[in-house]
Design an enzyme around this catalytic site. Structure first.
Site, PDB file in Angstrom:
ATOM      1  CG  ASP A  82      -1.623  -1.738   1.311  1.00 31.85           C
ATOM      2  OD1 ASP A  82      -2.100  -1.993   0.314  1.00 31.85           O
ATOM      3  OD2 ASP A  82      -1.729  -1.585   2.641  1.00 31.85           O
ATOM      4  CD  GLU A 289      -8.997  -2.741  -0.669  1.00 33.59           C
ATOM      5  OE1 GLU A 289      -8.836  -3.316   0.413  1.00 33.59           O
ATOM      6  OE2 GLU A 289      -7.641  -4.177  -0.796  1.00 33.59           O
TER       7      GLU A 289
END
Ligand code: FUB
Length: 386
Positions: A82, A289
């Site tokens: 991420d 997401e």
């Protein structure tokens, strides 16, 4: 025994030289001893050194700090995911998640993503490997948080750096917290409470040219976004039915001090080329997401993961709050279930930071990577293949 005939001195000398030359010509070519591979440096000791250093050998280029780093694991001694990249003080800083080396069984709830701290990395340029600034925040320091420090992001305003991060609170709900530091490299000091009105996961903060900051967030399934459709947490909340508009990420303006929402968060609309909402059953295009916002040539680009179809998709708008029109894909599916990224301009080029699971082959033990990103003349992004 016959006496050996004596050779004149000059002839003996020539014979010796010839013998030496002959022998050296017959001996095998000298083989360069390869440099001893340098094993991965031990992870910087931190208060929560719970992850086992990854047993790997890193290439000489990594050891010397210079090389072709594109599309290779950027960090090899801990697992990272991420990656949120920003340029601060002339350097590129990366704020990733820190995956731990454990074997929690996978669930749709995301229990295997059981992370507890953050490290910050920096790069002087994109020819050298990131420097690990060590642990900058641990869940034990955050009064309201209990576990699962998922994808963070960072921002700079008012001469201060802000780290935004999701974690589960004491009621097991995902909330978003903020921590501050005078340095982009941390360490960060958390606020005592989560941001009021925050929920779900994956905060991405964008500071526009006029100084206004926006926070985008939300994620389905483990990220709980479908359970917040009424404005309250509903444990039985599910995604909209097939044929209904898909859920969008949420956006809120941040207050001038960057510590709270300036008004309630609103749902971001993602529409197709005819202006119709992308539908919940359109898993190739619907938001799942990993929101990210960047601005290119005056246009706002919202990029995100499509989740169970594993694409990084993007949509554009003349406004930072949308509606955003679906345009295509930034990155095709990587190895591993999740895909999550950031897009940043650095030293005159655009880059995609992303992750896959090349080092481990395990979905929740990921490694961050970078690739150059290019645009077509119409502003569309040239889709990258992993
Ligand atoms: O890293 C944990 C979660 O996995 C992130 O919050 C999601 O975006 C996915 O990458």
């Amino acid at each position: 025994m016959l006496p050996r005939p004596k050779l004149p001195r000059s002839i003996s000398l020539v014979a010796i030289i010839l013998a030496v030359l002959f022998l050296s010509a017959c001996s095998p070519a000298k083989v360069e001893t390869p440099p001893t591979p340098i094993s991965t440096p031990t992870a910087i000791p931190t208060a929560a050194a719970t992850s086992t250093p990854i047993p790997t050998v890193i290439p000489t280029a990594v050891a010397t700090g210079v090389g072709d780093i594109m599309r290779k694991p950027l960090v090899t001694d801990i697992y990272t995911a991420d990656p949120s990249a920003h340029v601060f003080e002339g350097k590129l800083y990366i704020y990733p998640s820190h995956d731990l080396d454990h074997d929690t069984p996978p669930s749709q709830n995301g229990d295997q993503y059981d992370m507890e701290d953050y490290h910050v990395f920096s790069m002087d340029n994109l020819q050298s490997w990131p420097v690990d600034h060590g642990q900058v925040l641990h869940v034990s320091q955050v009064p309201w948080a209990t576990k699962q420090m998922w994808a963070p992001d960072a921002a700079f305003k008012n001469g201060q750096y802000y780290l935004y991060f999701p974690a589960r609170d004491k009621d097991n709900l995902f909330r978003i917290g903020v921590a501050t530091s005078p340095s982009p490299a941390g360490p960060f000091t958390p606020q005592a409470e989560f941001i009021p009105g925050s929920f779900s996961i994956d905060p991405a903060v964008f500071v526009d040219d006029d100084g206004q900051a926006y926070i985008y967030f939300g994620g389905l399934w483990g990220g709980q976004l479908e359970k917040w459709q009424t404005g309250q947490f509903d444990p039985n909340g599910v995604e909209p039915a097939d044929g209904k508009p898909a859920l969008g990420p949420r956006v809120a303006k941040l207050s001038a001090d960057m510590l709270s929402f300036d008004g309630p968060a609103k749902e971001v609309s993602i529409v197709d080329e005819k202006g119709q909402p992308v539908l919940a059953d359109d898993h190739m295009r619907r938001f799942f997401e990993a929101s990210w916002m960047h601005k290119y040539n005056g246009t706002y680009y919202l990029s995100y993961s499509t989740g169970d179809t594993h694409y990084l998709a993007y949509a554009t708008s003349p406004s930072p709050t949308g509606p955003f029109t679906f345009r295509g894909y930034v990155l095709k599916p990587v190895k591993g279930w999740t895909t999550h990224h950031s897009i940043v301009e650095f030293q005159g080029k655009w880059y995609l930071f992303y992750h896959d699971d090349q080092l481990s082959g395990v979905d929740h033990k990921r490694n961050i990577k970078v690739a150059e990103l290019t645009y077509n003349a119409d502003g569309s992004i040239k889709t990258l293949k992993p």
